[in-house]
Design a protein around this motif. Structure first.
Motif, PDB file in Angstrom:
ATOM      1  N   ALA A  32     -25.915  74.274 -35.230  1.00 47.71           N
ATOM      2  CA  ALA A  32     -27.268  73.863 -35.615  1.00 47.71           C
ATOM      3  C   ALA A  32     -27.967  74.982 -36.388  1.00 47.71           C
ATOM      4  O   ALA A  32     -28.655  74.729 -37.392  1.00 47.71           O
ATOM      5  CB  ALA A  32     -28.067  73.493 -34.374  1.00 47.71           C
ATOM      6  N   ILE A  37     -30.559  72.860 -38.419  1.00 46.34           N
ATOM      7  CA  ILE A  37     -30.914  71.672 -37.644  1.00 46.34           C
ATOM      8  C   ILE A  37     -31.679  72.100 -36.393  1.00 46.34           C
ATOM      9  O   ILE A  37     -31.235  72.971 -35.645  1.00 46.34           O
ATOM     10  CB  ILE A  37     -29.655  70.877 -37.255  1.00 46.34           C
ATOM     11  CG1 ILE A  37     -28.932  70.385 -38.517  1.00 46.34           C
ATOM     12  CG2 ILE A  37     -30.005  69.709 -36.345  1.00 46.34           C
ATOM     13  CD1 ILE A  37     -27.562  69.825 -38.252  1.00 46.34           C
ATOM     14  N   LEU A  39     -32.772  71.736 -32.704  1.00 47.37           N
ATOM     15  CA  LEU A  39     -32.262  71.116 -31.488  1.00 47.37           C
ATOM     16  C   LEU A  39     -33.374  70.998 -30.452  1.00 47.37           C
ATOM     17  O   LEU A  39     -34.181  71.914 -30.283  1.00 47.37           O
ATOM     18  CB  LEU A  39     -31.126  71.951 -30.889  1.00 47.37           C
ATOM     19  CG  LEU A  39     -29.838  72.090 -31.691  1.00 47.37           C
ATOM     20  CD1 LEU A  39     -28.845  72.970 -30.948  1.00 47.37           C
ATOM     21  CD2 LEU A  39     -29.224  70.721 -31.974  1.00 47.37           C
ATOM     22  N   ARG A  64     -29.692  59.573 -28.512  1.00 44.68           N
ATOM     23  CA  ARG A  64     -30.398  60.458 -29.441  1.00 44.68           C
ATOM     24  C   ARG A  64     -29.850  61.879 -29.347  1.00 44.68           C
ATOM     25  O   ARG A  64     -29.606  62.530 -30.371  1.00 44.68           O
ATOM     26  CB  ARG A  64     -31.898  60.440 -29.142  1.00 44.68           C
ATOM     27  CG  ARG A  64     -32.720  61.402 -30.012  1.00 44.68           C
ATOM     28  CD  ARG A  64     -34.199  61.271 -29.722  1.00 44.68           C
ATOM     29  NE  ARG A  64     -34.966  62.291 -30.422  1.00 44.68           N
ATOM     30  CZ  ARG A  64     -35.221  63.505 -29.926  1.00 44.68           C
ATOM     31  NH1 ARG A  64     -34.762  63.817 -28.713  1.00 44.68           N
ATOM     32  NH2 ARG A  64     -35.917  64.386 -30.596  1.00 44.68           N
ATOM     33  N   ASP A  67     -26.410  61.922 -30.917  1.00 49.08           N
ATOM     34  CA  ASP A  67     -26.467  61.841 -32.383  1.00 49.08           C
ATOM     35  C   ASP A  67     -26.906  63.166 -33.000  1.00 49.08           C
ATOM     36  O   ASP A  67     -26.412  63.559 -34.064  1.00 49.08           O
ATOM     37  CB  ASP A  67     -27.422  60.725 -32.814  1.00 49.08           C
ATOM     38  CG  ASP A  67     -26.871  59.336 -32.535  1.00 49.08           C
ATOM     39  OD1 ASP A  67     -25.648  59.214 -32.324  1.00 49.08           O
ATOM     40  OD2 ASP A  67     -27.677  58.373 -32.520  1.00 49.08           O
ATOM     41  N   ILE A  68     -27.837  63.860 -32.349  1.00 45.07           N
ATOM     42  CA  ILE A  68     -28.260  65.165 -32.859  1.00 45.07           C
ATOM     43  C   ILE A  68     -27.095  66.146 -32.815  1.00 45.07           C
ATOM     44  O   ILE A  68     -26.844  66.884 -33.784  1.00 45.07           O
ATOM     45  CB  ILE A  68     -29.460  65.697 -32.054  1.00 45.07           C
ATOM     46  CG1 ILE A  68     -30.697  64.840 -32.317  1.00 45.07           C
ATOM     47  CG2 ILE A  68     -29.740  67.154 -32.409  1.00 45.07           C
ATOM     48  CD1 ILE A  68     -31.862  65.147 -31.396  1.00 45.07           C
ATOM     49  N   SER A  71     -24.670  65.419 -35.548  1.00 42.73           N
ATOM     50  CA  SER A  71     -25.139  65.785 -36.890  1.00 42.73           C
ATOM     51  C   SER A  71     -24.880  67.247 -37.212  1.00 42.73           C
ATOM     52  O   SER A  71     -24.981  67.649 -38.378  1.00 42.73           O
ATOM     53  CB  SER A  71     -26.639  65.483 -37.027  1.00 42.73           C
ATOM     54  OG  SER A  71     -27.420  66.414 -36.284  1.00 42.73           O
ATOM     55  N   CYS A  72     -24.555  68.038 -36.209  1.00 41.56           N
ATOM     56  CA  CYS A  72     -24.273  69.455 -36.432  1.00 41.56           C
ATOM     57  C   CYS A  72     -22.860  69.701 -36.936  1.00 41.56           C
ATOM     58  O   CYS A  72     -22.524  70.823 -37.344  1.00 41.56           O
ATOM     59  CB  CYS A  72     -24.492  70.241 -35.138  1.00 41.56           C
ATOM     60  SG  CYS A  72     -26.202  70.224 -34.551  1.00 41.56           S
TER      61      CYS A  72
END
Length: 345
Positions: A32, A37, A39, A64, A67-68, A71-72
């Motif tokens: 991240a 990103i 967190l 959620r 998904d976070i 996304s990393c």
């Protein structure tokens, strides 16, 4: 207390581990930071987040966070790191064969498409397998929240890489919220996969009860079922699982973390075993649930009272339920016998 054998030294197969969910907490924080990103605290606190996914709001929070974390993972190096670290962690847990589950759709936007993504994962798996000594194969999984035609696309992709060795695709799965989509609508995708020799390994019977397991049995002809614990709520469903010799990928840590059962004692592991079900313990998503593979065996020992002979039988069940080559299975089963014959420490 009587001397006990080291559970991390017990040879075993790991059949229920998700790609993103296998990440180390420190790794998701590092990735991240690299990709800019943000967190949420739940992924940076160093403690597993509090989850309760048996209702829609709770599942949304779990999804959620997942998904976070997903996304990393954006580059080839990220994928290779994730796979290698998962293999290293499994090796420390005594896993000698790992079938890691991945949905290429989730990463394709950053990695050039579905085919390049799957080929990257397969190559990373081969490299990690060679470096760690853990045999690693791949289960390609579709998602219930996407259209069944997307699942057919993934099935057609998966069958291009079918095999039974490290770095090959051995199964086809179906994951995400069991309350979404109609299981029957995914039958076509599973037919494509089965006809090519892939194992049918859908999730079922965790968030929903035995009626959902029955639909899965009828529509998807599973070789294994991800979770399946709630089949105990209907003896007729459980009897079918036993008679058809379907392996249940049982994940006590995640069952409790998601609120399916209030505590580890309530997970019906002994009920499944007493009924003659084939059980393979799995860690599911260690990143979010905080327990890895050896922890599941520790729960079986310390909470459910299984002795070393029963724990060895669980390990053997995981090996038999895998898609490892026959010679690998024979070797691993011999190693399980050797563990049981060794002196406790």
């Amino acid at each position: 207390m009587a001397a006990q054998r080291d559970l991390a030294a017990l040879p075993k197969a790991h059949l229920h581990l998700h790609f993103t969910g296998s990440m180390r907490p420190a790794t998701v924080i590092d990735l991240a930071h690299q990709h800019g990103i943000h967190l949420p605290d739940a992924l940076t606190s160093g403690q597993p987040p509090e989850l309760h996914a048996t209702d829609e709001k709770g599942w949304f929070r779990f999804q959620r966070l997942y998904d976070i974390a997903r996304s990393c993972v954006r580059t080839e190096d990220d994928v290779r790191r994730l796979v290698l670290e998962a293999a290293q962690d499994d090796a420390r847990d005594g896993s000698r064969w790992l079938e890691i589950q991945v949905d290429p759709t989730s990463y394709a936007v950053h990695l050039g498409g579905l085919t390049p993504t799957l080929e990257l994962v397969l190559d990373a798996v081969k490299v990690a397998s060679a470096r760690t000594g853990v045999g690693i194969a791949v289960v390609v999984a579709a998602s219930r929240i996407r259209h069944p035609l997307d699942a057919r696309t993934l099935a057609r992709l998966a069958v291009q890489y079918v095999g039974d060795g490290p770095g090959e695709v051995v199964g086809f799965g179906l994951s995400n919220d069991e309350r979404r989509g109609r299981t029957e609508d995914f039958a076509g995708a599973f037919r494509i996969a089965r006809n090519a020799g892939l194992a049918s390994v859908p999730h079922s019977g965790e968030l929903l009860g035995p009626d959902h397991v029955q639909v899965t049995l009828d529509a998807l002809a599973p070789d294994r079922i991800g979770h399946g614990v709630r089949s105990v709520e209907d003896p007729r469903v459980l009897e079918q699982i036993v008679q058809r010799e379907i392996t249940l990928e049982t994940c006590p840590g995640s069952n409790v973390a998601l609120g399916v059962y209030p505590e580890a004692e309530a997970v019906p592991l002994r009920t499944l075993l007493d009924a003659g079900a084939r059980v393979a313990l799995g860690a599911d998503d260690p990143l979010l649930f905080g327990t890895r593979l050896t922890d599941q065996y520790r729960i079986a020992r310390e909470v459910h009272g299984l002795d070393d002979a029963a724990l060895a039988a669980l390990a053997a069940s995981s090996i038999r339920g895998s898609r490892a080559p026959d010679d690998v299975k024979r070797g691993l089963l011999g190693d399980v016998d050797a563990w049981l014959a060794s002196d406790p420490t």
